[in-house]
Design a protein around this motif. Structure first.
Motif, PDB file in Angstrom:
ATOM      1  N   UNK A   1      37.177  40.707  37.197  1.00  8.90           N
ATOM      2  CA  UNK A   1      36.445  40.299  35.997  1.00  8.90           C
ATOM      3  C   UNK A   1      36.999  38.985  35.461  1.00  8.90           C
ATOM      4  N   UNK A   2      36.102  38.050  35.156  1.00  7.34           N
ATOM      5  CA  UNK A   2      36.523  36.759  34.614  1.00  7.34           C
ATOM      6  C   UNK A   2      35.631  36.370  33.432  1.00  7.34           C
ATOM      7  N   UNK A   3      36.192  35.488  32.641  1.00  6.16           N
ATOM      8  CA  UNK A   3      35.473  34.954  31.485  1.00  6.16           C
ATOM      9  C   UNK A   3      35.199  33.480  31.764  1.00  6.16           C
ATOM     10  N   UNK A   4      33.987  33.030  31.484  1.00  2.00           N
ATOM     11  CA  UNK A   4      33.701  31.600  31.616  1.00  2.00           C
ATOM     12  C   UNK A   4      34.272  30.917  30.386  1.00  2.00           C
ATOM     13  N   UNK A   5      35.245  30.025  30.615  1.00  3.54           N
ATOM     14  CA  UNK A   5      35.984  29.449  29.498  1.00  3.54           C
ATOM     15  C   UNK A   5      35.486  28.050  29.141  1.00  3.54           C
ATOM     16  N   UNK A   6      34.562  27.522  29.938  1.00  4.11           N
ATOM     17  CA  UNK A   6      34.060  26.171  29.670  1.00  4.11           C
ATOM     18  C   UNK A   6      33.747  25.483  30.989  1.00  4.11           C
ATOM     19  N   UNK A   7      33.747  24.168  30.957  1.00  5.31           N
ATOM     20  CA  UNK A   7      33.469  23.394  32.173  1.00  5.31           C
ATOM     21  C   UNK A   7      34.562  22.355  32.386  1.00  5.31           C
TER      22      UNK A   7
ATOM     23  N   UNK B   1      32.916  55.578  45.201  1.00  8.12           N
ATOM     24  CA  UNK B   1      34.241  56.016  44.759  1.00  8.12           C
ATOM     25  C   UNK B   1      34.221  56.502  43.311  1.00  8.12           C
ATOM     26  N   UNK B   2      35.221  57.271  42.945  1.00  6.24           N
ATOM     27  CA  UNK B   2      35.262  57.833  41.599  1.00  6.24           C
ATOM     28  C   UNK B   2      35.718  56.851  40.537  1.00  6.24           C
ATOM     29  N   UNK B   3      36.609  55.952  40.904  1.00  5.81           N
ATOM     30  CA  UNK B   3      37.094  55.009  39.899  1.00  5.81           C
ATOM     31  C   UNK B   3      35.936  54.155  39.394  1.00  5.81           C
ATOM     32  N   UNK B   4      35.770  54.097  38.090  1.00  6.52           N
ATOM     33  CA  UNK B   4      34.548  53.493  37.549  1.00  6.52           C
ATOM     34  C   UNK B   4      34.280  52.043  37.945  1.00  6.52           C
ATOM     35  N   UNK B   5      35.302  51.204  37.960  1.00  7.65           N
ATOM     36  CA  UNK B   5      35.047  49.804  38.321  1.00  7.65           C
ATOM     37  C   UNK B   5      34.690  49.713  39.806  1.00  7.65           C
ATOM     38  N   UNK B   6      35.342  50.543  40.616  1.00  8.98           N
ATOM     39  CA  UNK B   6      34.999  50.599  42.049  1.00  8.98           C
ATOM     40  C   UNK B   6      33.570  51.068  42.225  1.00  8.98           C
TER      41      UNK B   6
ATOM     42  N   UNK C   1      40.835  49.208  39.129  1.00 13.57           N
ATOM     43  CA  UNK C   1      39.619  49.939  39.485  1.00 13.57           C
ATOM     44  C   UNK C   1      39.264  50.999  38.447  1.00 13.57           C
ATOM     45  N   UNK C   2      40.231  51.348  37.573  1.00 17.69           N
ATOM     46  CA  UNK C   2      39.949  52.357  36.550  1.00 17.69           C
ATOM     47  C   UNK C   2      39.879  51.745  35.158  1.00 17.69           C
ATOM     48  N   UNK C   3      39.991  50.418  35.069  1.00 16.76           N
ATOM     49  CA  UNK C   3      40.079  49.771  33.757  1.00 16.76           C
ATOM     50  C   UNK C   3      38.718  49.239  33.315  1.00 16.76           C
ATOM     51  N   UNK C   4      37.954  50.113  32.679  1.00 16.13           N
ATOM     52  CA  UNK C   4      36.612  49.723  32.233  1.00 16.13           C
ATOM     53  C   UNK C   4      36.658  48.605  31.196  1.00 16.13           C
ATOM     54  N   UNK C   5      37.707  48.572  30.388  1.00 17.89           N
ATOM     55  CA  UNK C   5      37.755  47.563  29.324  1.00 17.89           C
ATOM     56  C   UNK C   5      37.790  46.159  29.908  1.00 17.89           C
ATOM     57  N   UNK C   6      38.259  46.026  31.154  1.00 18.47           N
ATOM     58  CA  UNK C   6      38.340  44.691  31.761  1.00 18.47           C
ATOM     59  C   UNK C   6      36.955  44.088  31.967  1.00 18.47           C
ATOM     60  N   UNK C   7      35.930  44.937  31.961  1.00 19.59           N
ATOM     61  CA  UNK C   7      34.571  44.440  32.192  1.00 19.59           C
ATOM     62  C   UNK C   7      33.907  43.960  30.907  1.00 19.59           C
ATOM     63  N   UNK C   8      34.414  44.440  29.781  1.00 21.63           N
ATOM     64  CA  UNK C   8      33.637  44.286  28.552  1.00 21.63           C
ATOM     65  C   UNK C   8      33.524  42.843  28.092  1.00 21.63           C
TER      66      UNK C   8
END
Ligand code: AMP
Ligand code: MG
Length: 423
Positions: A362-368, A311-316, A384-391
């Motif tokens: 996309x998730x962040x490991x916040x601890x245990x 697909x074209x959307x970058x996250x997809x 699917x188009x939000x690349x910043x969510x991956x950073x």
């Protein structure tokens, strides 16, 4: 055109959706390793796949050697209790002394990796001895064989050290070098071409005109594919025009083992690629994977080439590459593709959702948590188009399609990016 006249692909929402895992198997149907091999030296071996089992050129270790710095002794010299032995020789790692040591009780100063002098059968650690002008006191009789690495203990001569079809990493390089194997036979590199479709796309160094965006998928895919077992070619951007797309695919299928495109596979447009592929005697079809982001991914074949329409959307494009293109590459390299490895994590967020496709967020490991389980949070709005969510994400959490809500405390599969312990 009425709704009823629309081509089938326009109604793909109504197509039979299959699980991500089933879609992955489907993507692999009929995909075989490339044939052909070459010889590479150890410096070029990492990331390649050996075509036959590799045997050790000699035993490992090649001779009986000390595992410690200390004193080599003969257990036959001991009775009960401590004994003072004259230190008659010094044997560092390297060539054997080549002197014969008489029958009288004696010790040899020895170092880790040094050959055990003939007739000696144990090593006592220096920390357990007392040395005084030319002799050493050993407190008690050691076990025969103590602190000695016997020749062949790690690998007997001629033993298989690397089975056929192994992805060579630093461990294999180490054992091959240790066993005196300087070069190996590997499968030839998989030829992969990457192209983008889209009239709106420009290169990152080009000025954007109204309506245009910079092509990010091609740069992302090229970097995902930069690996030793892949011979990678950038075919650039192809305009949204059926004839151009057809020409690009036909030409690429002749020269490459895998052609990966992005864009142009959403409603309707897909048929450009499909018509071209069919006309050339190939096949391509949507995978219909129950996956979000990334629904419109198509897989096919043209001649001997595998085709992957992302697909074209970058996250997809990223998520579908990882799930469905990655195993095709791995299989063509001559390996058995393994399912992506997930760890169990605990949601530290809650949200309502519409049941449907399995969602990778996309998730962040916040601890245990108190039981030591990884806690994951959502910091960014996914899309699917939000690349910043991956950073700032540490990975993707998988929300099972059937859930109508995620509650804090739910366990989820977590696919982490870039394992720090990789070889
Ligand atoms: P498409 O799959 O061609 O309909 O594209 C879906 C969305 O992804 C559109 O917003 C496109 O502009 C965007 N897109 C397509 N190809 C790329 C690309 N190579 N890089 C970044 N965005 C893209
Ligand atoms: Mg497009």
């Amino acid at each position: 055109m009425t709704l009823l006249d629309l081509p089938k692909s326009c109604c793909s929402d109504r197509a039979e959706f299959i699980s991500v895992e089933a879609a992955r198997s489907r993507a692999l149907q009929g995909v075989n390793p490339v044939t052909g091999e070459e010889v590479v030296g150890l410096r070029a071996a990492r990331g390649r796949v050996n075509t036959s089992g590799i045997a050790a050129g000699h035993a490992l270790p090649p001779f009986d050697q000390s595992a410690m710095d200390g004193y080599a002794v003969r257990t036959g010299d001991f009775s009960d209790g401590s004994i003072a032995l004259p230190v008659v020789a010094r044997q560092p790692a390297g060539p054997a002394l080549g002197v014969s040591i008489g029958e009288q009780p004696a010790a040899v100063r020895i170092f880790t990796g040094a050959p055990i002098p003939p007739g000696f059968d144990a090593v006592v650690m220096q920390e357990h001895c007392e040395q005084h002008c030319g002799s050493v006191t050993v407190p008690r009789r050691p076990e025969a064989g103590q602190h000695i690495r016997v020749s062949g203990d790690d690998v007997p001569a001629g033993a298989l050290i690397v089975p056929a079809n192994t992805l060579i990493d630093a461990r294999h390089v180490a054992i091959l070098a240790a066993a005196g194997v300087p070069s190996i036979n590997v499968r030839r590199r998989v030829r992969v071409a990457v192209l983008s479709t889209g009239d709106e796309l420009r290169e990152p160094d080009q000025q954007l005109r109204p309506g245009e965006i910079h092509d990010s998928n091609r740069a992302m895919l090229l970097s995902l594919l930069e690996r030793p077992a892949v011979e990678l070619v950038d075919l650039g951007r192809i305009p949204d025009d059926p004839a151009s797309i057809a020409k690009a695919f036909e030409a690429a299928a002749r020269d490459f083992d895998i052609v990966i495109s992005s864009g142009g596979v959403s409603v309707g447009e897909e048929d450009h690629i499909r018509t071209a592929v069919f006309a050339a005697g190939g096949e391509i079809a949507p995978l219909n994977a129950s996956i979000k982001p990334g629904k419109p991914i198509s897989i096919g074949r043209l001649g001997t080439a595998s085709l992957v329409g992302l697909p074209g959307n970058p996250v997809s494009a990223l998520v579908t590459f990882l799930w469905f293109a990655q195993p095709i590459i791995v299989r063509r390299m001559g390996l058995r593709p393994e399912a992506p490895r997930a760890t169990r994590a605990v949601a530290a967020f809650a949200e309502q959702r519409r049941p449907g496709r399995d969602e990778f967020v996309p998730v962040v490991v916040a601890g245990r948590d108190r039981e030591g389980r990884l806690l994951v949070e959502r910091r960014q709005r996914a899309g699917s188009a939000r690349l910043s969510s991956l950073i700032d994400a540490d990975g993707l959490a998988r929300i099972p399609g059937e859930l109508s809500a995620v509650r804090s405390g739910d366990t989820l599969d977590l696919y982490t990016f870039d394992p720090a312990f990789s070889l």
